[in-house]
Design an enzyme around this catalytic site. Structure first.
Site, PDB file in Angstrom:
ATOM      1  CG  ASN A  44      -2.222  -1.058   1.053  1.00  0.00           C
ATOM      2  OD1 ASN A  44      -2.456  -1.201  -0.073  1.00  0.00           O
ATOM      3  ND2 ASN A  44      -2.830  -0.953   2.062  1.00  0.00           N
ATOM      4  NE  ARG A 373      -7.914  -1.563 -10.265  1.00  0.00           N
ATOM      5  CZ  ARG A 373      -7.024  -0.901 -10.656  1.00  0.00           C
ATOM      6  NH1 ARG A 373      -5.908  -1.325 -11.481  1.00  0.00           N
ATOM      7  NH2 ARG A 373      -6.882   0.505 -10.207  1.00  0.00           N
ATOM      8  CG  HIS A 433     -14.626   2.742 -11.411  1.00  0.00           C
ATOM      9  ND1 HIS A 433     -15.214   2.773 -10.068  1.00  0.00           N
ATOM     10  CD2 HIS A 433     -13.371   2.015 -11.020  1.00  0.00           C
ATOM     11  CE1 HIS A 433     -14.485   2.069  -9.386  1.00  0.00           C
ATOM     12  NE2 HIS A 433     -13.546   1.626  -9.786  1.00  0.00           N
ATOM     13  NE  ARG A 562     -10.750  -0.373   1.364  1.00  0.00           N
ATOM     14  CZ  ARG A 562     -10.797  -0.354   0.135  1.00  0.00           C
ATOM     15  NH1 ARG A 562     -11.559  -1.052  -0.407  1.00  0.00           N
ATOM     16  NH2 ARG A 562      -9.972   0.398  -0.809  1.00  0.00           N
TER      17      ARG A 562
END
Length: 687
Positions: A44, A373, A433, A562
């Site tokens: 990350n 993706r 997206h 999150r």
């Protein structure tokens, strides 16, 4: 509004990574799962520097003096980030050295941290391994008057050395060797203890034997190092004659990006470090002196070591979805009822099978899909290619600008084109997206459109790791909207009105503001008013201000976010009625779900968009309602379980910091554990 009412986006993200680190520290979690969390904090942080810090540096270099919503300039943000991350990295390595390494050793997995700690037998084994397996692969590169400083590739591990010519003892040269990524970084060596697995890292093997690469030199010192570079791909889409060719060009330049961060071992020789800083070049405050092995992503390999299953979570396989009968034709089931999917607790297989079945079904005329993706060996891509070869009209929007998946997507786009699919390479100025699939089928009573809408990617691999929602429907209103979406993506036609779907960038922001303000109006009139919103990130100022206004009017607002949250919760006079929680668990929380009370007539929406400017203004996103009452109640249950989580939920305090829920007098409830249990019970009841 006062800048103090907002949290800086980048610092909020760093707090999220800190929450992941807290899972690595949690001794109630199985030991190898803690390793995984520590590895995630490292990968990350790499991406954060390559993209977010790089972007801020670009702003500084361009002389941009603007402020973010928290009132910080780009330079001030970089200073705050570096101060935070130096402390964070120290805590990462303290967790590794003081907690995880001793715990691993006591459980039979010994990681040798330095080659000097090898015994005689291990030392001989390592030397043979180097000579036979490693030496032939290495390419040592010297730097002198005839050989300039080489390109040090982004994220690759290297070993730098200072050398003294045995003949010219007054000259010191520099050399570097890249640690080969094609060889295993974690190497097993003979153990000197019973019931113990002993490993050493590849860079330690190379460092031990580095003198064999420079036979005419004395090695004064050698140390591993690693550089992060600017990986943001800047290009003018309006000027790009061919988007695919332009992105392929930019991908090559990613390795040459400006150095953003340098990692070295803490005991690095001062002269060697000075040379690296000068040649890269990089400032001292962007140098991270590491007390341990560089790049914790190797811990994912350690996680896979044989014989340690007792130190992991019990394995779980996604179950047959609650609303699907595997014995019944999927098209007939979708005709009969809308189908809700909850991944990864429920299998992603129905989505894969939906495309595969459509590719083979002679009644299917067309398949249209957006891909952002996909996995490296995607069965969905194979089915789309097969569908085109079977004579069906296949239209696929492959988003080439999906960051760090560009190369993968270019490969798939070319494969689909070769198979005869009509491929769209995204839209100029926008990332697509949204997650939508449309299957057009000729049936006895005419043409019927089957639609799948989701909150996550069409990726069969990440669908086992990310929590997402999906919906199958063949209701006419959804089918008409899906057709309009693809007509808009492939051409220039925009519908005059939408039946059910709301799209960014034209309509979605207004839709969300309308829904929030409707709750505020209801609260002012004394009606029931309640918002529950679950997403990855919240940093859009206009949305935050609307939530503050709704809170002041008395709307109860519960946010399950999150990662980034720039809103401050529980601040007197500003956000007393807003509660924010972040759930960090085994699975990555990824679904976007929105609940609006609507005066006792609740509306539920799901979609692909977070409440961020990029999602609302710069991407093609889709928000869709869940209308079936049974499914609405199911989604409300899912939200209620997450709001009841006392095990993995981190609660935001009024100072913007997070803390785990106080468990005194409360039952420990883990939302993800509950969903696993429910999925197993549902699957068992079907048998």
């Amino acid at each position: 509004m006062n800048a103090q009412n907002y949290i800086n986006r980048e610092l909020s993200w760093l707090d999220f990574n800190d929450r992941i680190l807290s899972e690595a520290k949690d001794t109630s979690i199985p030991l190898l799962e803690r390793l995984k969390f520590l590895s995630i904090t490292s990968s990350n942080l790499d991406e954060f520097f390559m993209v977010r810090v790089a972007s801020l540096k670009d702003q500084v270099n361009a002389g941009y003096k603007g402020h973010d919503i928290a009132g910080m300039t780009a330079g001030e943000q970089i200073d705050a980030i570096l101060e935070y991350t130096h402390d964070f990295v120290n805590r990462q390595y303290s967790t590794y050295n003081r907690s995880l390494v001793p715990a691993l050793r006591s459980n039979g997995l010994k990681i040798i941290s330095h080659h000097e700690d090898l015994n005689e037998e291990q030392s001989e084994y390592v030397d043979r391994y180097f000579q036979n397996d490693v030496f032939p692969v290495l390419t040592p590169m010297a730097v002198d008057s005839s050989r300039p400083f080489p390109l040090i590739r982004n994220k690759y591990l290297n070993i730098g050395a200072l050398l003294q010519d045995k003949k010219k003892k007054n000259t010191i040269d520099f050399a570097t060797v890249q640690v080969p990524s094609g060889l295993p970084r974690v190497v097993m060596v003979p153990t000197d203890e019973d019931n113990c697995t002993t490993v050493i890292l590849l860079e330690q093997i190379i460092e031990k034997n580095i003198s064999k690469l420079f036979l005419n030199y004395k090695v004064i010192c050698a140390t591993p190092y690693r550089v992060m570079r600017n990986a943001d791909l800047p290009f003018d889409e309006d000027e790009a004659a061919d988007l695919l060719v332009e992105i392929e060009k930019q991908l090559k330049r990613r390795q040459w990006g400006e150095p953003i961060r340098l990692e070295v071992e803490s005991g690095v020789d001062k002269q060697l470090l000075k040379l690296l800083k000068r040649e890269l070049p990089i400032n001292d405050d962007s140098v991270f002196r590491i007390k341990g092995p560089l790049d914790f992503t190797f811990l994912m390999k350690a996680y896979g070591a044989d014989g340690f299953d007792h130190l992991k979570d019990k394995p779980f396989s996604p179950q047959v979805p609650k609303y699907i009968d595997p014995e019944w034709d999927l098209f007939e089931q979708i005709q009969d009822h809308d189908i809700l999917l909850h991944h990864p607790y429920e299998s992603f297989d129905p989505v894969v099978n939906f495309i595969r079945k459509a590719s083979l079904d002679p009644q299917v005329l067309a398949i249209k899909q957006t891909l952002y993706r996909v996995s490296s060996n995607s069965p969905i891509i194979a089915s789309l290619a097969a569908a085109a070869e079977n004579g069906k009209q296949v239209s696929v929007l492959v988003e080439l600008k999906a960051r760090f998946d560009e190369e993968n997507n270019i490969v798939w786009a070319k494969k689909l084109e070769e198979a005869g699919c009509h491929v769209i390479y995204g839209l100029v100025g926008l990332k697509t997206h949204s997650k939508i699939t449309l299957v057009v089928r000729r049936e006895e009573d005419g043409i019927r459109r089957y639609v799948h809408l989701g909150t996550g990617n069409y990726n069969d691999s990440t669908a086992k790791l990310y929590t997402d929602m999906g919906l199958f429907t063949c209701k006419r209103a959804y089918g008409e909207d899906a057709t309009a979406v693809f007509n808009m993506l492939s051409g220039y036609s925009e519908p005059l009105a939408w039946n059910r779907l709301s799209l960014a960038p034209q309509w979605l922001r207004d839709k969300f503001l309308f829904l929030i303000n409707r709750e505020r109006t209801n609260a002012v009139k004394g009606r029931p008013a309640h918002i529950i919103a679950k997403m990855n990130s919240l940093c859009d100022k206009e949305i935050i201000d609307a939530l503050y206004t709704a809170s002041a009017a008395g709307v109860k607002i519960e946010l399950i976010i999150r990662g980034i949250c720039c809103l401050r919760a529980q601040v007197p006079g500003l956000s007393e009625n807003i509660h924010v929680r972040s759930i960090v668990g085994t699975y990555l929380e990824h679904a976007r779900i929105f609940y609006f009370e609507n005066n006792n007539a609740p509306e539920i929406y799901m979609g692909s968009a977070d409440w961020m400017p990029r999602n609302l203004d710069k991407r093609v996103e889709i928000l869709f309602p869940v209308e079936d009452e049974k499914l609405k109640n199911e989604v409300i249950q899912i939200l209620d379980i997450q709001l009841a989580d006392t095990k993995k939920a981190h609660i935001m305090n009024s100072d913007g910091k997070y803390a785990k829920a106080d468990l005194r007098g409360k039952k420990a409830i883990g939302a993800q554990e509950t969903f696993v249990k429910r999925a197993l019970e549902n699957a068992h009841s079907k048998h």
